[in-house]
Scaffold this motif. Structure first.
Motif, PDB file in Angstrom:
ATOM      1  N   SER A 125       6.871  -5.161 -11.963  1.00 52.14           N
ATOM      2  CA  SER A 125       8.231  -5.988 -12.154  1.00 52.14           C
ATOM      3  C   SER A 125       9.719  -5.669 -11.912  1.00 52.14           C
ATOM      4  O   SER A 125       9.406  -4.750 -12.058  1.00 52.14           O
ATOM      5  N   ASN A 126      10.474  -6.744 -11.478  1.00 51.50           N
ATOM      6  CA  ASN A 126      11.961  -6.214 -11.294  1.00 51.50           C
ATOM      7  C   ASN A 126      12.551  -7.126 -12.392  1.00 51.50           C
ATOM      8  O   ASN A 126      12.397  -7.510 -13.053  1.00 51.50           O
ATOM      9  N   ASN A 127      13.882  -6.190 -12.138  1.00 52.48           N
ATOM     10  CA  ASN A 127      15.197  -7.141 -13.165  1.00 52.48           C
ATOM     11  C   ASN A 127      15.402  -8.918 -12.888  1.00 52.48           C
ATOM     12  O   ASN A 127      15.978  -9.356 -14.186  1.00 52.48           O
ATOM     13  N   ALA A 128      14.764  -9.078 -11.559  1.00 52.26           N
ATOM     14  CA  ALA A 128      14.857 -10.713 -10.830  1.00 52.26           C
ATOM     15  C   ALA A 128      14.114 -11.620 -12.163  1.00 52.26           C
ATOM     16  O   ALA A 128      13.576 -12.956 -11.532  1.00 52.26           O
ATOM     17  N   GLY A 129      12.785 -10.840 -12.689  1.00 48.75           N
ATOM     18  CA  GLY A 129      11.728 -11.279 -12.976  1.00 48.75           C
ATOM     19  C   GLY A 129      10.517 -11.747 -12.162  1.00 48.75           C
ATOM     20  O   GLY A 129       9.625 -13.319 -12.217  1.00 48.75           O
ATOM     21  N   VAL A 130      10.448 -11.615 -10.970  1.00 45.64           N
ATOM     22  CA  VAL A 130       9.800 -11.334  -9.721  1.00 45.64           C
ATOM     23  C   VAL A 130       8.748 -10.055 -10.481  1.00 45.64           C
ATOM     24  O   VAL A 130       8.915  -9.008 -10.867  1.00 45.64           O
ATOM     25  N   SER A 131       7.360 -11.007 -10.171  1.00 47.69           N
ATOM     26  CA  SER A 131       6.016  -9.901 -10.936  1.00 47.69           C
ATOM     27  C   SER A 131       4.965 -10.181 -10.323  1.00 47.69           C
ATOM     28  O   SER A 131       5.116 -11.045  -9.425  1.00 47.69           O
ATOM     29  N   ALA A 132       4.298  -9.042 -10.197  1.00 49.40           N
ATOM     30  CA  ALA A 132       3.337  -8.640  -8.846  1.00 49.40           C
ATOM     31  C   ALA A 132       2.118  -8.208  -9.972  1.00 49.40           C
ATOM     32  O   ALA A 132       2.439  -7.349 -10.397  1.00 49.40           O
ATOM     33  N   ASP A 133       0.477  -8.768  -9.674  1.00 46.80           N
ATOM     34  CA  ASP A 133      -0.801  -8.035 -10.611  1.00 46.80           C
ATOM     35  C   ASP A 133      -1.158  -7.541  -9.468  1.00 46.80           C
ATOM     36  O   ASP A 133      -1.662  -8.762  -8.868  1.00 46.80           O
ATOM     37  N   PHE A 134      -2.028  -6.454  -9.559  1.00 45.65           N
ATOM     38  CA  PHE A 134      -3.349  -6.589  -8.218  1.00 45.65           C
ATOM     39  C   PHE A 134      -4.650  -5.535  -9.338  1.00 45.65           C
ATOM     40  O   PHE A 134      -4.136  -4.952 -10.249  1.00 45.65           O
ATOM     41  N   ASP A 135      -5.143  -6.332  -9.219  1.00 41.60           N
ATOM     42  CA  ASP A 135      -6.604  -6.057  -9.827  1.00 41.60           C
ATOM     43  C   ASP A 135      -7.712  -5.301  -8.178  1.00 41.60           C
ATOM     44  O   ASP A 135      -7.804  -5.876  -7.444  1.00 41.60           O
ATOM     45  N   ASN A 136      -8.591  -5.372  -9.229  1.00 41.46           N
ATOM     46  CA  ASN A 136      -9.854  -4.565  -8.730  1.00 41.46           C
ATOM     47  C   ASN A 136      -9.551  -3.716  -7.365  1.00 41.46           C
ATOM     48  O   ASN A 136      -9.773  -4.265  -6.432  1.00 41.46           O
ATOM     49  N   ILE A 137      -8.998  -2.673  -7.197  1.00 38.20           N
ATOM     50  CA  ILE A 137      -8.083  -2.055  -6.051  1.00 38.20           C
ATOM     51  C   ILE A 137      -8.921  -0.915  -5.508  1.00 38.20           C
ATOM     52  O   ILE A 137      -9.671  -0.047  -6.796  1.00 38.20           O
ATOM     53  N   VAL A 138      -9.495  -0.970  -4.340  1.00 41.15           N
ATOM     54  CA  VAL A 138     -10.713  -0.198  -4.141  1.00 41.15           C
ATOM     55  C   VAL A 138      -9.556   0.967  -2.959  1.00 41.15           C
ATOM     56  O   VAL A 138      -8.977   0.197  -2.248  1.00 41.15           O
ATOM     57  N   ALA A 139      -9.838   2.700  -3.489  1.00 41.74           N
ATOM     58  CA  ALA A 139     -10.244   3.179  -2.564  1.00 41.74           C
ATOM     59  C   ALA A 139     -10.593   3.723  -1.252  1.00 41.74           C
ATOM     60  O   ALA A 139     -11.919   4.213  -2.056  1.00 41.74           O
ATOM     61  N   THR A 140     -10.417   3.469   0.032  1.00 44.64           N
ATOM     62  CA  THR A 140     -11.247   4.352   0.911  1.00 44.64           C
ATOM     63  C   THR A 140     -11.828   5.162   1.424  1.00 44.64           C
ATOM     64  O   THR A 140     -10.370   5.801   1.161  1.00 44.64           O
TER      65      THR A 140
END
Length: 56
Positions: free
Chosen positions: A6-21
């Motif tokens: 998230s940033n100070n402007a209130g924008v956020s992103a959530d990442f679940d189930n990230i798979v590294a190949t």
């Protein structure tokens, strides 16, 4: 477990189930390579003919 950004402007992103190949990506098929190389060859031939026509 996930990652939340998230940033100070209130924008956020959530990442679940990230798979590294272990590999960077898929290897293109031989026909893809052939079309790419052929396309560059035709573009180069067109430019060469166009320059020759302008010069002479």
């Amino acid at each position: 477990m996930g990652i939340s950004i998230s940033n100070n402007a209130g924008v956020s992103a959530d990442f679940d189930n990230i798979v590294a190949t272990p590999f960077g990506g898929a290897v293109p098929e031989p026909s893809t390579w052939a079309l790419t190389i052929g396309g560059f060859g035709l573009a180069g031939a067109t430019l060469r003919r166009r320059r020759a026509a302008i010069a002479g």
